[in-house]
Scaffold this motif. Structure first.
Motif, short mmCIF file in Angstrom:
data_model
loop_
_atom_site.label_atom_id
_atom_site.label_comp_id
_atom_site.label_asym_id
_atom_site.label_seq_id
_atom_site.Cartn_x
_atom_site.Cartn_y
_atom_site.Cartn_z
N LEU A 298 10.18 -10.77 -6.69
CA LEU A 298 10.00 -10.13 -7.83
C LEU A 298 9.50 -8.74 -7.43
CD1 LEU A 298 9.81 -9.69 -10.91
CD2 LEU A 298 7.66 -10.77 -11.12
N LEU A 299 8.58 -8.78 -6.83
CA LEU A 299 7.66 -7.57 -6.20
C LEU A 299 8.49 -6.46 -5.51
CD1 LEU A 299 5.14 -6.33 -6.42
CD2 LEU A 299 4.45 -7.23 -4.69
N ASP A 300 9.28 -7.15 -4.48
CA ASP A 300 10.36 -6.64 -3.78
C ASP A 300 11.27 -5.96 -4.60
OD1 ASP A 300 8.72 -6.69 -1.37
OD2 ASP A 300 9.97 -8.61 -0.71
N TYR A 301 12.01 -6.55 -5.54
CA TYR A 301 12.90 -6.14 -6.48
C TYR A 301 12.25 -4.89 -7.31
CZ TYR A 301 16.19 -6.23 -10.28
OH TYR A 301 17.52 -6.25 -11.13
N TRP B 28 15.54 -9.04 -13.67
CA TRP B 28 15.21 -9.94 -12.40
C TRP B 28 15.28 -11.49 -12.81
CZ3 TRP B 28 11.26 -13.57 -11.45
CH2 TRP B 28 11.40 -14.17 -10.50
N ALA B 29 14.76 -11.73 -13.97
CA ALA B 29 14.78 -13.17 -14.38
C ALA B 29 16.29 -13.59 -14.85
CB ALA B 29 13.84 -13.44 -15.61
N ARG B 30 17.11 -12.64 -15.33
CA ARG B 30 18.43 -13.07 -15.54
C ARG B 30 19.33 -13.07 -14.27
NH1 ARG B 30 18.02 -9.04 -19.46
NH2 ARG B 30 18.88 -7.49 -18.01
N GLU B 31 18.92 -12.42 -13.22
CA GLU B 31 19.56 -12.46 -12.08
C GLU B 31 19.45 -13.79 -11.35
OE1 GLU B 31 19.30 -8.89 -9.75
OE2 GLU B 31 19.84 -7.51 -11.37
N ASN B 32 17.94 -14.22 -11.38
CA ASN B 32 17.81 -15.59 -10.97
C ASN B 32 17.82 -16.81 -11.69
OD1 ASN B 32 16.45 -14.64 -8.16
ND2 ASN B 32 15.97 -12.83 -9.50
N ARG C 58 1.06 -1.16 0.29
CA ARG C 58 -0.08 0.01 -0.03
C ARG C 58 0.86 1.15 -0.15
NH1 ARG C 58 -2.80 -3.22 3.37
NH2 ARG C 58 -4.79 -3.78 2.41
N GLN C 59 1.82 1.15 0.89
CA GLN C 59 2.65 2.44 0.95
C GLN C 59 3.54 2.63 -0.52
OE1 GLN C 59 6.30 1.61 3.57
NE2 GLN C 59 6.95 3.81 3.58
N MET C 60 3.77 1.64 -1.14
CA MET C 60 4.52 1.74 -2.80
C MET C 60 3.33 2.18 -3.47
SD MET C 60 7.68 1.56 -2.26
CE MET C 60 8.23 1.61 -3.88
N ARG C 61 2.16 1.55 -3.56
CA ARG C 61 1.30 2.15 -4.46
C ARG C 61 0.95 3.40 -4.27
NH1 ARG C 61 -4.20 0.49 -2.47
NH2 ARG C 61 -3.53 2.02 -1.21
N ASP D 49 1.15 -3.19 -13.03
CA ASP D 49 2.28 -4.39 -13.18
C ASP D 49 2.49 -5.12 -11.75
OD1 ASP D 49 2.08 -4.29 -15.98
OD2 ASP D 49 4.49 -4.29 -16.13
N TRP D 50 2.54 -4.23 -10.76
CA TRP D 50 2.84 -4.77 -9.50
C TRP D 50 1.79 -5.49 -8.98
CZ3 TRP D 50 5.32 0.35 -6.83
CH2 TRP D 50 6.63 0.48 -7.02
#
Length: 183
Positions: free
Chosen positions: A138-141, A175-179, A58-61, A76-77
């Motif tokens: 992914l979301l936190d990233y 994110w996908a490449r890093e993981n 909520r804070q980020m939104r 997207d989030w």
């Protein structure tokens, strides 16, 4: 895919808004596809996404809104929140089923759709499949990227580029490449 659910999102969900964009027809096509193929269909709006948000979400939104950033970031989030909470497949409302959709969605997750162009192959978030409880990272990233990129002056006048970097295709590809996730 463990959870046989197709998710779609229209944040300002009203019948008029849906029909103005032709999304009511696409939603109906996916509903019928789900019924025929044994999937559950869920159409989410702002209210249903708010119910599954943590206080950090909520804070980020609210920060995106307060900063006057592009609402596609929250959309997207929202995809990643929905997939983390329920699992299954998220499919954009402008994507229609293809003859190979069932076999595509039956591959083991994670699945990230991709497109190829003159500059290589990039993943995108038009069709993504994750098991329940696997997209929090992914979301936190994305939240960390938002913090980092907000401090860079060149993004102030480039809202679409900012969106791509903090929630959209560029972010999810990184994110996908890093993981070690292929697309």
């Amino acid at each position: 895919m463990k959870q046989k659910i197709i998710h779609q999102i229209f944040l300002k969900l009203t019948d008029k808004d849906m029909s103005d964009y032709g999304y009511d027809k696409n939603s109906k096509i996916w509903r019928e596809w789900c019924k025929k193929n044994g999937f559950r269909y869920m159409l989410h709006n702002e209210a249903s996404i708010n119910k599954i948000m943590t206080s950090k979400d909520r804070q980020m939104r609210n920060r995106v809104i307060r900063d006057g950033r592009h609402n596609f970031i929250n959309l997207d989030w929202g995809k990643y929140l929905v997939l983390n909470y329920y699992g299954g497949a998220y499919i954009d409302l402008d994507v229609l089923p293809k003859p190979n959709s069932l076999s595509y969605l039956q591959r083991p997750p994670p699945i990230l759709s991709s497109w190829s162009g003159s500059r290589g192959t990039w993943c995108n978030s038009q069709v993504i499949v994750f098991d329940k409880g696997t997209t929090r990272e992914l979301l936190d990233y994305g939240y960390k990227e938002y913090d980092k990129k907000s401090k860079i002056a060149s993004y102030k006048d480039r809202p679409v580029r900012f969106y791509f970097q903090v929630a959209g295709p560029k972010m999810i590809c990184r994110w996908a490449r890093e993981n070690g996730i292929n697309y």
